[in-house]
Structure formats: structure tokens, C-alpha cells
Design a protein around this motif. Structure first.
Motif, PDB file in Angstrom:
ATOM      1  N   LYS A 124     -61.377   8.466 -24.783  1.00 28.31           N
ATOM      2  CA  LYS A 124     -60.626   7.926 -25.915  1.00 28.31           C
ATOM      3  C   LYS A 124     -60.797   8.805 -27.147  1.00 28.31           C
ATOM      4  N   VAL A 125     -62.008   9.276 -27.371  1.00 24.76           N
ATOM      5  CA  VAL A 125     -62.263  10.157 -28.515  1.00 24.76           C
ATOM      6  C   VAL A 125     -61.529  11.481 -28.330  1.00 24.76           C
ATOM      7  N   LEU A 126     -61.552  12.035 -27.141  1.00 26.12           N
ATOM      8  CA  LEU A 126     -60.861  13.300 -26.882  1.00 26.12           C
ATOM      9  C   LEU A 126     -59.357  13.156 -27.063  1.00 26.12           C
ATOM     10  N   ALA A 127     -58.807  12.014 -26.645  1.00 25.04           N
ATOM     11  CA  ALA A 127     -57.371  11.775 -26.845  1.00 25.04           C
ATOM     12  C   ALA A 127     -57.045  11.695 -28.333  1.00 25.04           C
ATOM     13  N   ARG A 128     -57.941  11.074 -29.088  1.00 27.31           N
ATOM     14  CA  ARG A 128     -57.733  10.989 -30.542  1.00 27.31           C
ATOM     15  C   ARG A 128     -57.789  12.369 -31.185  1.00 27.31           C
ATOM     16  N   LEU A 129     -58.764  13.162 -30.795  1.00 22.30           N
ATOM     17  CA  LEU A 129     -58.895  14.496 -31.366  1.00 22.30           C
ATOM     18  C   LEU A 129     -57.679  15.363 -31.047  1.00 22.30           C
ATOM     19  N   SER A 186     -48.352   6.889 -28.467  1.00 26.91           N
ATOM     20  CA  SER A 186     -49.576   6.959 -27.661  1.00 26.91           C
ATOM     21  C   SER A 186     -50.663   6.033 -28.179  1.00 26.91           C
ATOM     22  N   ASN A 187     -50.563   5.645 -29.466  1.00 21.66           N
ATOM     23  CA  ASN A 187     -51.590   4.816 -30.111  1.00 21.66           C
ATOM     24  C   ASN A 187     -52.982   5.440 -30.022  1.00 21.66           C
ATOM     25  N   ALA A 188     -53.027   6.776 -29.972  1.00 21.15           N
ATOM     26  CA  ALA A 188     -54.313   7.464 -29.900  1.00 21.15           C
ATOM     27  C   ALA A 188     -55.008   7.510 -31.250  1.00 21.15           C
ATOM     28  N   LEU A 189     -54.230   7.369 -32.331  1.00 24.04           N
ATOM     29  CA  LEU A 189     -54.801   7.413 -33.668  1.00 24.04           C
ATOM     30  C   LEU A 189     -55.035   6.003 -34.186  1.00 24.04           C
ATOM     31  N   PRO A 190     -56.188   5.732 -34.764  1.00 22.17           N
ATOM     32  CA  PRO A 190     -56.460   4.395 -35.297  1.00 22.17           C
ATOM     33  C   PRO A 190     -55.730   4.163 -36.618  1.00 22.17           C
ATOM     34  N   LYS A 191     -55.643   2.909 -37.021  1.00 16.60           N
ATOM     35  CA  LYS A 191     -55.054   2.588 -38.320  1.00 16.60           C
ATOM     36  C   LYS A 191     -55.991   2.953 -39.468  1.00 16.60           C
ATOM     37  N   SER A 192     -57.279   2.937 -39.202  1.00 15.23           N
ATOM     38  CA  SER A 192     -58.262   3.303 -40.224  1.00 15.23           C
ATOM     39  C   SER A 192     -59.539   3.729 -39.525  1.00 15.23           C
ATOM     40  N   VAL A 201     -56.883  11.957 -39.545  1.00 13.76           N
ATOM     41  CA  VAL A 201     -55.505  11.490 -39.408  1.00 13.76           C
ATOM     42  C   VAL A 201     -55.467  10.086 -38.829  1.00 13.76           C
ATOM     43  N   THR A 202     -54.611   9.254 -39.390  1.00 15.62           N
ATOM     44  CA  THR A 202     -54.430   7.887 -38.916  1.00 15.62           C
ATOM     45  C   THR A 202     -53.028   7.683 -38.347  1.00 15.62           C
TER      46      THR A 202
END
Length: 514
Positions: A124-129, A186-192, A201-202
Motif C-alpha cells: 500500500k505504501v509503495l502504491a502511494r509512493l 486508484s485511491n492510492a493517495l490519502p485525503k490527509s 501529495v493528497t
């Protein structure tokens, strides 16, 4: 600054930044043969992509090349030439921006190409990055396409001799919007984020950037929907104190959607570089009379004091004669005995006003050379005005348009009278354009607004400065030092491709009339 062409920049694998914190930048190198093994490798690589974000030059100084500001001359190859209308392909300031954006693209491409090789890490962290890197690449291409038009769209690391020609601007814009759509869905980025990751980045930043590039390119339905989606998140709100929003107190507030993070002891800049001589600053950037004219009055205009009853945002944006500044009073009139006297020396103002926005005198006076106020790149007020403008251009003149504009005008500490209903499309268009000028002055957006509205010629002519009273007179007059700017509509809506790039890359072409 050393000139480097993108063909070389995009093939060199150097990570600038080996700290977990986005703010701490230190040089280091990593080899492809040993890198991309664990989650921390990806974190450091993405941090390096953030390091190429816009800073004071493209936030504060860029507005000085437009109709609301002036950039002092400090030798050849600066933004002064851009403002004067004498820009050319060897301008160092232009070349440095081109190189920086393509460094960001190169670094992002390294991440996007290699991050899936990592086996040791939280998926999940890698997808966010990866989504962060894709957003940052989209941000850099938003700026590149807005400033240069057709630009090379490079989506993978290049070999050293792999030169690329320019891709059509519409192709670049299509790519950025589609890329942001993939990131958003993708919803990979959180809202905050929690405090440790604030500044990354959000989800809202991706939506807001989509609104921005769509609006810049006349895709008003896309811009409207993206801005509305940001508003519907329920994450952002206007910060009550307009002045403090651009000081340390306003950092990471709910109005900030995306910014360039700085920190004392890490990444800093000269806080007073664009400010008044009274506080030891240099008047590199100045508001001018044309900006002053855009601010409305709350009440009756006082012929004996043109600064009375004016929109408070003017007071938060500019230093003008009579304003307290530190333990002194700013005075730039020609008979002033202070260091702020207009044209007193090479550091003094040329036109009488100085930039107050982004100055936190109380906290930076001890050592302005290590200023660290975050540079806001996207904020909620901009989203509200983008929403209103998109709706106006679509001729959807409903109550939500008035609410968006009036929410910005009605901010506590501003409290300008609301815009009343019943306006025509043309009237609302002028209202929202003026609102953007006064609300977003010296935030690096005015040039893009002028270019997309095709009003570049409004900066041409004699540059007028402050209102002042000549000694012994009761009349208020406008100062000028005789400086005249030019604008060529057949050329100046785009910047020139840097000459060094033209010389090294045989597949790239120049913009018209350079």
C-alpha cells in the motif's frame, strides 16, 4: 547556473535527498545495480522528485513579469527581461526553469519505472509512493506545457544519445488529465496525512491539479467537475486570517492543498529578498499601481488618503508609505529620509511599493537568510475561484457561482461586500478575473491567467508605481521612473526553448518569432 540539457539530465541517475523528511535535502548517489531493493529506496527516490518543486522564484517572482508587478534589473538573463518583453532563448532564468522541470520529470520517471522491482515493503505504501511520483510528473508537465506549449513528453528514462522532439501541447494536456484520472480512481493517495508526512501529495491535490490544467486549456466541464469534487471532500476550508496564511502561522492549514515545504536547518531561502530595505531586504519584486487599482473600496474613497477603506488584502500584500514595518514606518516617498526612499540605492524600490506577502517579520528578522515559510502551490480559495470561472464560462450562472466567489470575498479578515445576484455572464467573468488578481497576487498564477485570457498586452506600456504627495502639495500623484515594457502577441504567450537545448538536441524546434 550551469546550463544542462534535458537529454543529459534524463539519463543521469542521481538522487538529491537522502533523508526521510521532505524538507531535508542532502546530496548522495545511488547505483541502479544496488538500488530498488526495499521500501526506503522508493521513499528517498520520491523525496528527490519533490525537491524540484517551484519555490520563491516561481511563486513570488513570476507575478513580477505580469501586469501587477515589477522585477528589478540585476543583470542580464533574469525575469526582468521577461517582464520587459526582451526575453530571448539564452535567458538564464528561463533555462533554469526548463532544466528544473525536466530534472523533476527524469527523477519521477526513475521512480515510476523501477518501483515495482521492490519486493521488501508495504504494498500500500509503495502504491502511494508511485502515485506521488506520477502526480509530481503531471505537475511538472502542467507547468512545462503552460509556459512552452509543445514540449517533449518523456515517460521513461532516456539513454544519453536519445534526443526527443516536441509533442503537441494537446497531447501533453491529454496525458496529464488521464494520468491524474488514474491516480484519482486508484485511491492510492490519502485525503490527509499524519504530521510525519504532511506536505506529501493528497487525493485532493490530484483533483485540484486536474481542475487547474483543465481550466488553463479551456476544458471548462472537466475543470468544474474536478473543482466540485475537491469542494465535496469536506477536507479544505478558508483560513480565517488572510495575512497570516502566508506566514508561519498559516502553514499546513486546511486551506493549503499542496505546497513546497521548507524547514529551518534544512531547505531554506532568503525571506526578505523581495521585501523592504527597512528590514534589510532587497526590492527585487514590487507590486505596481495596476495591482493597487484592482482592489475595491469598502466604503467612501478618501481623496486625502487613497489607502483608506481599501480591500484588506492590499494591506496584507504590499508595503506602502505609512505602514508600520518592524519598529519603524515604511516610507518610500521621494523626500523620505529612510532607506526605503524610492530609487535611493540598488536595493531600494524602483516604484514605491514593496512585497509584504510571504514576510513574517517577527519570526525571520533575526536571520532572514534562513527563511522557511512554505510556498503554497495550490490552495482552496483558488479551487473556489476555478469552480466559479468554469461555471461562468459554461454559462451556468447559478447560486453556487455567487457562493464560491463570496466565500472568498467574505473570509474573516477580508469581509468584502458580497457580489449580488443578477449579473450577466460578461459581468461575472470580469468579477472572477479581478477576484483572482487580488486574492492570488504574487502566488505565481497571474502569468498563466493572463496567457489563457489572452490579455498579455495589458502589461505593456509605462510602469506606474505608488500614489504619493509631492513635498508641499496636497495632490496625490502616481510615481513612475520612465520604464516602459513591451509585449508581442505573436511571440510572448510562450517562452523560448532554451538555446542550449536547441544546440544539443537536433530534434527540437523553437517557438515562433524567437
Amino acid at each position: 547556473m550551469k546550463k544542462v540539457n534535458i537529454s543529459i539530465l534524463l539519463c543521469i541517475f542521481v538522487f538529491w535527498g537522502c533523508e526521510d523528511d521532505l524538507n531535508l535535502i542532502s546530496p548522495g548517489e545511488a547505483s541502479q545495480t544496488i538500488y530498488w531493493q526495499q521500501e526506503r529506496d522508493a521513499l528517498l527516490a520520491v523525496n528527490a522528485v519533490y525537491s524540484e518543486l517551484d519555490g520563491p522564484q516561481m511563486v513570488q517572482e513570476l507575478d513580477a513579469v505580469t501586469d501587477i508587478g515589477f522585477r528589478a534589473s540585476s543583470g542580464p538573463g533574469t525575469f526582468h527581461d521577461v517582464g520587459a518583453g526582451t526575453i530571448d532563448p539564452v535567458n538564464d532564468a528561463i533555462t533554469s526553469q526548463w532544466n528544473r522541470y525536466y530534472r523533476g520529470v527524469r527523477k519521477a520517471n526513475d521512480v515510476i519505472t523501477n518501483i515495482d522491482r521492490i519486493k521488501l515493503g508495504d504494498a500500500k505504501v509503495l502504491a502511494r509512493l508511485k502515485a506521488e511520483a506520477r502526480f509530481l510528473r503531471a505537475f511538472y508537465y502542467t507547468q512545462l506545457s503552460s509556459l512552452w506549449g509543445d514540449v517533449p513528453l518523456i515517460l521513461e528514462p532516456l539513454e544519453i544519445n536519445d534526443h526527443r522532439g516536441r509533442d503537441a501541447k494537446v497531447k501533453v494536456v491529454d496525458f496529464v488529465i488521464s494520468e491524474l484520472d488514474l491516480i484519482i480512481t486508484s485511491n492510492a493517495l490519502p485525503k490527509s496525512y499524519s504530521s510525519a508526512d504532511v506536505g506529501r501529495v493528497t487525493h485532493g491535490a490530484a483533483l485540484a491539479l486536474k481542475a487547474r490544467i483543465a481550466l488553463r486549456n479551456g476544458r471548462f466541464g472537466v475543470a468544474r467537475d474536478a473543482a466540485q469534487a475537491v469542494m465535496n471532500l469536506g477536507v479544505y476550508e478558508l483560513y480565517p486570517n488572510y495575512g497570516k496564511l502566508f506566514q508561519y502561522a498559516g502553514e499546513n492549514s486546511k486551506e493549503v492543498i499542496f505546497d513546497r515545504q521548507y524547514t529551518v536547518g534544512g531547505n531554506t531561502y532568503n525571506a526578505f529578498a523581495y521585501s523592504a530595505a527597512t528590514i534589510g531586504g532587497s526590492s527585487v519584486v514590487e507590486p505596481i499601481h495596476n495591482l493597487f487599482k484592482k482592489y475595491e473600496y469598502k466604503g467612501t474613497v478618501n481623496p486625502n488618503n487613497p489607502y483608506e477603506n481599501i480591500d484588506p488584502r492590499w494591506n496584507f500584500t504590499a508595503y506602502y508609505t505609512g505602514e508600520p514595518i518592524g519598529n519603524s514606518v515604511y516610507n518610500s516617498w521621494p523626500d523620505s529620509k529612510t532607506t526605503d526612499r524610492v530609487s535611493a540605492n540598488e536595493w531600494a524600490t524602483d516604484h514605491g511599493y514593496n512585497l509584504k506577502k510571504w514576510i513574517d517579520y517577527d519570526l525571520d528578522k533575526g536571520n532572514p537568510g534562513i527563511g522557511a515559510i512554505n510556498m503554497i502551490l495550490i490552495r482552496y480559495a483558488d479551487v473556489l475561484l476555478m469552480y466559479a470561472e468554469a461555471k461562468i464560462e459554461l454559462n451556468e450562472l447559478d447560486q453556487s457561482v455567487y457562493k464560491a466567489i463570496n466565500d472568498v470575498r467574505g473570509r474573516p479578515s477580508v469581509e468584502m461586500p458580497p457580489i449580488t445576484t443578477g449579473k450577466t455572464q460578461s459581468e461575472l467573468r470580469q468579477i472572477v478575473r479581478n477576484e483572482r488578481a487580488v486574492e492570488l497576487a504574487f502566488e505565481g498564477l497571474r502569468l498563466f491567467d493572463m496567457n489563457r485570457w489572452k490579455i498579455g498586452d495589458e502589461k505593456a506600456g509605462l510602469v506606474q508605481g505608488m500614489y504619493y504627495q509631492a513635498q508641499g502639495s496636497t495632490n496625490w500623484i502616481i510615481w513612475n521612473n520612465g520604464f516602459v515594457r513591451k509585449f508581442r502577441a505573436d511571440r510572448d504567450y510562450l517562452w523560448p526553448i532554451p538555446q542550449v537545448e536547441m544546440e544539443i538536441n537536433d530534434k527540437i524546434t523553437q517557438n515562433p518569432n524567437y
